[in-house]
Design a protein around this motif. Structure first.
Motif, short mmCIF file in Angstrom:
data_model
loop_
_atom_site.label_atom_id
_atom_site.label_comp_id
_atom_site.label_asym_id
_atom_site.label_seq_id
_atom_site.Cartn_x
_atom_site.Cartn_y
_atom_site.Cartn_z
N LEU A 92 -7.61 -1.48 1.75
CA LEU A 92 -7.23 -1.97 3.09
C LEU A 92 -5.73 -1.86 3.28
O LEU A 92 -4.96 -2.26 2.42
N LEU A 93 -5.35 -1.36 4.42
CA LEU A 93 -3.93 -1.24 4.76
C LEU A 93 -3.44 -2.57 5.33
O LEU A 93 -4.24 -3.41 5.75
N HIS A 147 0.85 -1.18 0.00
CA HIS A 147 0.00 0.00 0.00
C HIS A 147 0.89 1.24 0.00
O HIS A 147 1.90 1.26 0.69
N PRO A 148 0.52 2.26 -0.76
CA PRO A 148 1.39 3.45 -0.82
C PRO A 148 1.45 4.21 0.50
O PRO A 148 2.42 4.92 0.75
N ARG A 205 2.37 -9.07 10.22
CA ARG A 205 1.95 -8.11 9.19
C ARG A 205 1.35 -8.96 8.08
O ARG A 205 2.04 -9.78 7.47
N SER A 206 0.05 -8.82 7.85
CA SER A 206 -0.58 -9.57 6.77
C SER A 206 -1.33 -8.60 5.87
O SER A 206 -1.62 -7.46 6.25
N VAL A 207 -1.61 -9.07 4.66
CA VAL A 207 -2.13 -8.17 3.62
C VAL A 207 -3.39 -8.76 2.99
O VAL A 207 -3.44 -9.95 2.68
N PHE A 208 -4.39 -7.91 2.81
CA PHE A 208 -5.60 -8.35 2.10
C PHE A 208 -5.44 -8.13 0.60
O PHE A 208 -4.81 -7.16 0.17
N ASP A 228 2.11 4.61 4.38
CA ASP A 228 2.87 3.88 5.39
C ASP A 228 2.10 3.89 6.71
O ASP A 228 2.50 4.53 7.67
N MET A 229 0.97 3.23 6.69
CA MET A 229 0.10 3.19 7.88
C MET A 229 -0.39 1.77 8.04
O MET A 229 -0.22 0.95 7.16
N VAL A 230 -1.02 1.47 9.19
CA VAL A 230 -1.57 0.13 9.36
C VAL A 230 -3.09 0.21 9.45
O VAL A 230 -3.67 1.26 9.73
N GLN A 231 -3.72 -0.92 9.19
CA GLN A 231 -5.18 -0.99 9.13
C GLN A 231 -5.79 -0.71 10.51
O GLN A 231 -5.37 -1.30 11.50
N ARG A 232 -6.77 0.18 10.54
CA ARG A 232 -7.53 0.38 11.78
C ARG A 232 -8.59 -0.71 11.88
O ARG A 232 -9.13 -1.17 10.88
N LEU A 233 -8.89 -1.11 13.10
CA LEU A 233 -9.87 -2.18 13.29
C LEU A 233 -11.13 -1.62 13.95
O LEU A 233 -11.04 -0.71 14.77
N ARG A 234 -12.27 -2.19 13.57
CA ARG A 234 -13.53 -1.81 14.22
C ARG A 234 -13.90 -2.85 15.28
O ARG A 234 -13.53 -4.01 15.18
#
Lengths: 95, 480
Positions: B278-279, A54-55, B73-76, A57-63
């Motif tokens: 998705l990040l 992903h361009p 660290r995993s990726v969708f 440089d962040m991580v996925q937020r979770l709900r």
């Protein structure tokens, strides 16, 4: 690398696109040019570069696992006439 | 020369979350069509998926239980294909970097030897919707309630060599996900589904044969039958000089056969790429440590403990721990009967299981609770009633007639402990059977059993058999 006519047709099938038969040769050539460009990229030594997923440089937020959506079926189904008994109708598909 | 089967499995475990993996829609089973399908589930343009924390934690929980590598660290990724029950035209899945990497499971093979089965990976993904085909209708109906339900797809290495082994692996996985509380395990509702990759090769050969993928397997029995059918089919093809085609086949339970799926005739080309919506998912060490600390005792460890600390047989321990409901019932019961764990095990595996099977229930829904059953078994232990009478009391308890003591009192089932009362009955029985008495005294000792039976009959089963035995022996052996 050249994209052949049959490869072009296979791609069109996968993408559900209908190709204008008159411009197939032109499309093949254009796709071939794109693939050639990737060959240039492939020539770069990337052994020490981590693949970028992903361009940003962040991580996925979770709900939190909470139901927040209510039943909107009637409203959502107003955008189509192809419904019956709450189901969306599509051309027959069967296994 | 005979054939050897090579089987790998792909199991879709539906995670027991309240809401969907990328939206706040409910995941409840059986709701009216499309009432749990929001704009996100419908693939409406401009919406964004937001990942459900619980789905991620459950995946890690499963990974730790199979001793797997957790990819912090995993990726969708998007898996692209067109089908009407997949409105976006792609399924959000994981491809190059799944959340759970390589792990393993242990099963027993047909000879009872432990076999290790390697798990390749387990990845998170969303389920598709459901297509409903009515022969009388010109259209197919689409219900998107299931679209976006979180799945953990568990992929094994091709380590199984028979249908029986494949079923053993599935049962183990099924038991595990229920112990872990990550899946309800309901196969009829599709919460636990399986595809099997089956190929055959000459016994002793190294190279794998061409495989067929069998879909639509929703019960352990069908899985076994479908794999066996497929092994048979492929051997016939090869023995008649043909070759196996790599294809997807559908199992038809009604005909007990597999047949090719028309829509899957073209080789799949899913054109995976990282989902830009998705990040990358990052899981820190503390989260993993917390999940590890909260893992319940797993079936294998429980089985060992029941043998080593409660002295149960390997067989009893294995059956008692094979599913969570049975294990928890047994442990709740045994905790109230210290020193009588074997009695508890016998009742759970015997009377209770028979009754539950008869009513198609599991232990969680038993009409007699562990505490109530403990109350009954106490009365066997203190010799108030015999084991045989206890079975009648158990049936009455099941039918809601009260607790053990109430039923014993109401029906007057207490054992006759009064020796003089018992001696009176024994005298009557002995005097009433002069012929048998004569034979007994001439050396036909096995007639003791006959007399015990007569006394038990005369007391309607309420006498203590051991006591009857003792007193009868004295009476019969006394000189005439």
């Amino acid at each position: 690398m050249t994209i052949s006519r049959s490869e072009l047709e296979q791609l069109a099938t996968l993408a559900r696109l209908q190709l204008p038969t008159t411009s197939c040769d032109e499309l093949s050539q254009q796709l071939t040019n794109i693939i050639d460009f990737f060959d240039q990229l492939n020539a770069v030594d990337t052994a020490t570069v981590e693949p970028m997923a992903h361009p940003l440089d962040m991580v996925q937020r979770l709900r939190e696992d909470v139901v927040t959506e209510s039943d909107q079926r009637d409203k959502l189904q107003r955008s189509t006439t192809f419904t019956k008994d709450g189901l969306y109708l599509v051309p027959k598909v069967i296994e | 020369m005979s054939w050897e089967a090579v089987i790998g499995l792909e199991v879709h475990v539906q995670l027991a979350t309240n809401s969907k993996i990328f939206s706040g829609s409910a995941t409840a089973y059986g709701a009216p069509p499309n009432t749990q399908a929001s704009l996100i589930d419908l693939g409406s343009p401009g919406v964004l998926p937001v990942l459900n924390r619980q789905a991620v934690l459950m995946a890690v929980r499963f990974g730790l239980a199979i001793d797997a590598v957790i990819n912090q660290r995993s990726v969708f990724a998007r898996k692209n294909y067109f089908y009407p029950d997949l409105p976006k035209g792609y399924q959000i899945s994981q491809y190059e970097i799944p959340i759970v990497g390589a792990g393993h499971l242990q099963i027993n093979d047909a000879d009872g030897n432990a076999r290790e089965i390697r798990i390749t990976r387990a990845h998170l993904e969303e389920d598709a919707g459901k297509s409903i085909h009515d022969e009388r209708e010109a259209s197919s109906g689409i219900d998107l309630n299931r679209a976006g339900t979180p799945l953990l797809e568990v992929v094994t290495e091709p380590d199984m060599r028979s249908a029986g082994e494949a079923v053993a692996v599935l049962r183990k996985l099924h038991s595990l996900v229920r112990y872990l509380d990550v899946c309800d395990g309901n196969m009829q509702e599709g919460s636990f589904r399986c595809d099997a990759n089956v190929s055959i090769r000459r016994q002793g050969a190294e190279a794998y044969g061409t495989r067929a993928e069998i879909k639509n397997l929703n019960s352990f029995r069908f899985i076994e039958k479908a794999i066996n059918f497929e092994i048979e089919r492929q051997s016939e093809v090869l023995e008649s000089g043909g070759s196996v085609v790599q294809e997807t086949r559908l199992y038809d339970a009604a005909r007990d056969e597999t047949r090719p799926m028309r829509s899957k005739e073209e080789a799949n080309d899913y054109r995976y790429f990282p989902d830009p919506d998705l990040l990358p998912v990052v899981i820190d060490d503390a989260t993993i440590a917390d999940i590890r600390a909260a893992l319940p005792e797993l079936p294998d460890a429980k089985m060992q403990r029941l043998q080593s600390s409660l002295g149960l047989s390997a067989y009893d321990a294995q059956v008692l721990t094979s599913n969570k409901a049975t294990a928890y019932y047994f442990e709740a019961l045994a905790a109230q009967l210290p020193g009588h764990e074997k009695l508890a095990a016998n009742w759970v595996l015997g009377e209770l299981t028979a009754m539950l099977n008869k009513h198609d229930l599991d232990e969680e829904h038993s009409r007699v609770s562990p505490a109530q059953l403990a109350g009954l078994l106490q009365r066997i232990v203190d010799q108030t009633i015999s084991g045989k009478i206890a079975k009648d009391v158990f049936e009455a308890m099941w039918d809601g007639e009260g607790n053990a003591d109430e039923i014993i009192a109401a029906k007057g089932l207490q054992q006759i402990t009064d020796t003089s009362a018992l001696e009176g009955v024994i005298d009557e029985v002995v005097e009433g059977n002069p012929k048998q008495l004569e034979q007994y005294r001439q050396g036909k000792q096995q007639l003791l059993g006959y007399f015990v039976g007569q006394v038990m009959k005369a007391t309607a089963g309420k006498a203590n058999p051991a006591e009857v035995n003792r007193l009868l022996k004295i009476r019969l052996d006394a000189s005439p």
